[in-house]
Scaffold this motif. Structure first.
Motif, PDB file in Angstrom:
ATOM      1  N   TRP A   7     -67.792  92.672 157.914  1.00 18.27           N
ATOM      2  CA  TRP A   7     -67.456  93.456 159.087  1.00 18.27           C
ATOM      3  C   TRP A   7     -66.705  92.985 160.121  1.00 18.27           C
ATOM      4  CZ3 TRP A   7     -71.853  93.350 156.239  1.00 18.27           C
ATOM      5  CH2 TRP A   7     -72.372  94.771 155.698  1.00 18.27           C
ATOM      6  N   SER A   8     -66.048  93.459 161.000  1.00 19.20           N
ATOM      7  CA  SER A   8     -65.166  93.040 162.037  1.00 19.20           C
ATOM      8  C   SER A   8     -66.267  93.136 163.363  1.00 19.20           C
ATOM      9  CB  SER A   8     -64.076  93.625 162.372  1.00 19.20           C
ATOM     10  OG  SER A   8     -64.243  95.074 163.037  1.00 19.20           O
ATOM     11  N   ILE A   9     -66.005  92.474 164.461  1.00 16.70           N
ATOM     12  CA  ILE A   9     -66.752  92.368 165.403  1.00 16.70           C
ATOM     13  C   ILE A   9     -66.708  94.044 166.120  1.00 16.70           C
ATOM     14  CG2 ILE A   9     -65.026  91.852 166.925  1.00 16.70           C
ATOM     15  CD1 ILE A   9     -67.090  90.398 168.765  1.00 16.70           C
ATOM     16  N   ALA A  10     -65.600  94.852 166.086  1.00 20.07           N
ATOM     17  CA  ALA A  10     -65.541  95.949 166.357  1.00 20.07           C
ATOM     18  C   ALA A  10     -66.378  96.951 165.357  1.00 20.07           C
ATOM     19  CB  ALA A  10     -64.077  96.664 166.442  1.00 20.07           C
ATOM     20  N   GLU A  11     -66.306  96.686 164.353  1.00 17.36           N
ATOM     21  CA  GLU A  11     -66.996  97.528 163.460  1.00 17.36           C
ATOM     22  C   GLU A  11     -68.762  97.545 163.704  1.00 17.36           C
ATOM     23  OE1 GLU A  11     -64.416  97.858 159.216  1.00 17.36           O
ATOM     24  OE2 GLU A  11     -65.775  96.005 159.629  1.00 17.36           O
ATOM     25  N   LEU A  12     -69.231  96.329 163.705  1.00 17.14           N
ATOM     26  CA  LEU A  12     -70.662  96.089 164.505  1.00 17.14           C
ATOM     27  C   LEU A  12     -70.988  96.652 165.702  1.00 17.14           C
ATOM     28  CD1 LEU A  12     -71.666  92.483 163.117  1.00 17.14           C
ATOM     29  CD2 LEU A  12     -72.004  94.651 162.062  1.00 17.14           C
ATOM     30  N   ALA A  13     -70.075  96.466 166.653  1.00 14.15           N
ATOM     31  CA  ALA A  13     -70.107  97.138 167.808  1.00 14.15           C
ATOM     32  C   ALA A  13     -70.416  98.364 167.837  1.00 14.15           C
ATOM     33  CB  ALA A  13     -69.090  96.581 168.955  1.00 14.15           C
ATOM     34  N   ASP A  14     -69.645  99.236 167.072  1.00 14.46           N
ATOM     35  CA  ASP A  14     -69.597 100.598 166.916  1.00 14.46           C
ATOM     36  C   ASP A  14     -70.991 100.902 166.331  1.00 14.46           C
ATOM     37  OD1 ASP A  14     -68.204 103.196 167.108  1.00 14.46           O
ATOM     38  OD2 ASP A  14     -67.907 103.119 164.798  1.00 14.46           O
ATOM     39  N   GLU A  15     -70.985 100.302 165.021  1.00 20.79           N
ATOM     40  CA  GLU A  15     -72.310 100.725 164.333  1.00 20.79           C
ATOM     41  C   GLU A  15     -73.552 100.497 165.246  1.00 20.79           C
ATOM     42  OE1 GLU A  15     -74.714  99.282 160.283  1.00 20.79           O
ATOM     43  OE2 GLU A  15     -72.731  98.564 160.574  1.00 20.79           O
ATOM     44  N   PHE A  16     -73.768  99.538 166.010  1.00 18.32           N
ATOM     45  CA  PHE A  16     -74.748  99.566 166.623  1.00 18.32           C
ATOM     46  C   PHE A  16     -75.044 100.035 168.027  1.00 18.32           C
ATOM     47  CE2 PHE A  16     -75.535  96.362 163.326  1.00 18.32           C
ATOM     48  CZ  PHE A  16     -76.781  96.475 162.843  1.00 18.32           C
ATOM     49  N   GLY A  17     -73.644 100.544 168.469  1.00 19.43           N
ATOM     50  CA  GLY A  17     -73.590 101.105 169.912  1.00 19.43           C
ATOM     51  C   GLY A  17     -73.842  99.827 170.776  1.00 19.43           C
ATOM     52  N   VAL A  18     -73.140  98.717 170.716  1.00 15.10           N
ATOM     53  CA  VAL A  18     -73.201  97.735 171.667  1.00 15.10           C
ATOM     54  C   VAL A  18     -71.591  97.311 171.943  1.00 15.10           C
ATOM     55  CG1 VAL A  18     -75.543  96.721 170.981  1.00 15.10           C
ATOM     56  CG2 VAL A  18     -73.269  95.905 169.754  1.00 15.10           C
ATOM     57  N   THR A  19     -71.464  96.459 173.061  1.00  9.21           N
ATOM     58  CA  THR A  19     -70.244  96.225 173.247  1.00  9.21           C
ATOM     59  C   THR A  19     -70.037  94.910 172.675  1.00  9.21           C
ATOM     60  OG1 THR A  19     -70.940  94.823 175.317  1.00  9.21           O
ATOM     61  CG2 THR A  19     -70.587  96.896 175.702  1.00  9.21           C
ATOM     62  N   ILE A  42     -65.532  87.195 161.140  1.00  8.30           N
ATOM     63  CA  ILE A  42     -65.754  87.915 159.926  1.00  8.30           C
ATOM     64  C   ILE A  42     -67.343  87.967 159.894  1.00  8.30           C
ATOM     65  CG2 ILE A  42     -65.497  88.049 157.678  1.00  8.30           C
ATOM     66  CD1 ILE A  42     -62.722  86.544 158.215  1.00  8.30           C
ATOM     67  N   PHE A  43     -67.962  89.095 159.808  1.00  8.89           N
ATOM     68  CA  PHE A  43     -69.430  89.118 160.109  1.00  8.89           C
ATOM     69  C   PHE A  43     -69.740  89.309 158.542  1.00  8.89           C
ATOM     70  CE2 PHE A  43     -68.451  89.639 164.595  1.00  8.89           C
ATOM     71  CZ  PHE A  43     -69.431  89.008 164.828  1.00  8.89           C
ATOM     72  N   ALA A  44     -70.761  88.730 158.055  1.00  8.95           N
ATOM     73  CA  ALA A  44     -71.363  88.836 156.546  1.00  8.95           C
ATOM     74  C   ALA A  44     -72.782  89.819 156.713  1.00  8.95           C
ATOM     75  CB  ALA A  44     -71.759  87.562 156.021  1.00  8.95           C
ATOM     76  N   ASP A  45     -73.289  90.117 155.697  1.00  9.17           N
ATOM     77  CA  ASP A  45     -74.530  90.984 155.937  1.00  9.17           C
ATOM     78  C   ASP A  45     -75.631  90.168 156.508  1.00  9.17           C
ATOM     79  OD1 ASP A  45     -75.899  93.436 154.732  1.00  9.17           O
ATOM     80  OD2 ASP A  45     -76.895  92.185 153.511  1.00  9.17           O
ATOM     81  N   GLY A  46     -75.515  89.139 156.391  1.00  8.37           N
ATOM     82  CA  GLY A  46     -76.751  88.406 156.954  1.00  8.37           C
ATOM     83  C   GLY A  46     -76.635  88.578 158.653  1.00  8.37           C
ATOM     84  N   ASP A  47     -75.388  88.440 158.978  1.00  4.38           N
ATOM     85  CA  ASP A  47     -75.112  88.502 160.719  1.00  4.38           C
ATOM     86  C   ASP A  47     -75.515  90.174 161.119  1.00  4.38           C
ATOM     87  OD1 ASP A  47     -73.948  86.005 161.322  1.00  4.38           O
ATOM     88  OD2 ASP A  47     -72.067  86.651 159.987  1.00  4.38           O
ATOM     89  N   ARG A  48     -75.106  90.916 160.154  1.00  3.00           N
ATOM     90  CA  ARG A  48     -75.386  92.343 160.298  1.00  3.00           C
ATOM     91  C   ARG A  48     -76.840  92.260 160.308  1.00  3.00           C
ATOM     92  NH1 ARG A  48     -76.323  96.629 157.165  1.00  3.00           N
ATOM     93  NH2 ARG A  48     -75.956  98.731 157.999  1.00  3.00           N
ATOM     94  N   VAL A  49     -77.684  91.964 159.579  1.00  4.10           N
ATOM     95  CA  VAL A  49     -79.423  92.198 159.565  1.00  4.10           C
ATOM     96  C   VAL A  49     -79.789  91.451 160.807  1.00  4.10           C
ATOM     97  CG1 VAL A  49     -81.174  91.559 158.507  1.00  4.10           C
ATOM     98  CG2 VAL A  49     -79.374  92.382 156.993  1.00  4.10           C
TER      99      VAL A  49
END
Length: 128
Positions: A7-19, A42-49
């Motif tokens: 995931w990109s930083i923007a994708e994670l921010a969007d998914e979790f509703g954070v800046t 570049i965020f991997a699954d572990g970063d997302r968790v």
């Protein structure tokens, strides 16, 4: 070839509703460790968790240092007796705090209901 989803930083921010700034802050604190491709994170699954765990911990009122300790346990080999005892102690402590908060909220709601009842009775008497 590794086909792990990233995931990109923007994708994670969007998914979790954070800046983006929030995610960068958690990275600066060592809570997230994305890979880099130049300046791109570049965020991997572990970063997302881990981001989900951080945000859940914040919602529950844990301070960042406790969240970092707990996430460190998540990353460590499971079954470490000392780690599990520590985590259980933290859970027990947090649960007690939240239960006290719930009692305080219930008492406040009860007091507000009584105040509302008296105000309505006074208003009915004055306008009625």
């Amino acid at each position: 070839m590794d086909s792990e989803r990233t995931w990109s930083i923007a994708e994670l921010a969007d998914e979790f509703g954070v800046t983006l700034r929030t995610i960068r802050f958690y990275e600066e604190q060592g809570l997230l460790t994305p890979a880099r491709n130049g300046t791109r994170r570049i965020f991997a699954d572990g970063d997302r968790v881990r981001l989900g765990l951080v945000l859940r911990g914040k919602r529950l009122g844990f301070p960042l240092d406790e969240i970092k300790t707990i996430i460190g346990m998540y990353d460590a080999e499971p079954g470490e007796v000392g780690q599990l005892r520590y985590l259980l102690d933290q859970v027990e402590h947090r649960r007690a705090e939240l239960e006290q908060r719930r009692r305080d909220i219930d008492a406040t709601l009860s007091e507000l209901a009584e105040l509302e009842r008296r105000c309505r009775a006074d208003l009915d008497r004055l306008t009625g």
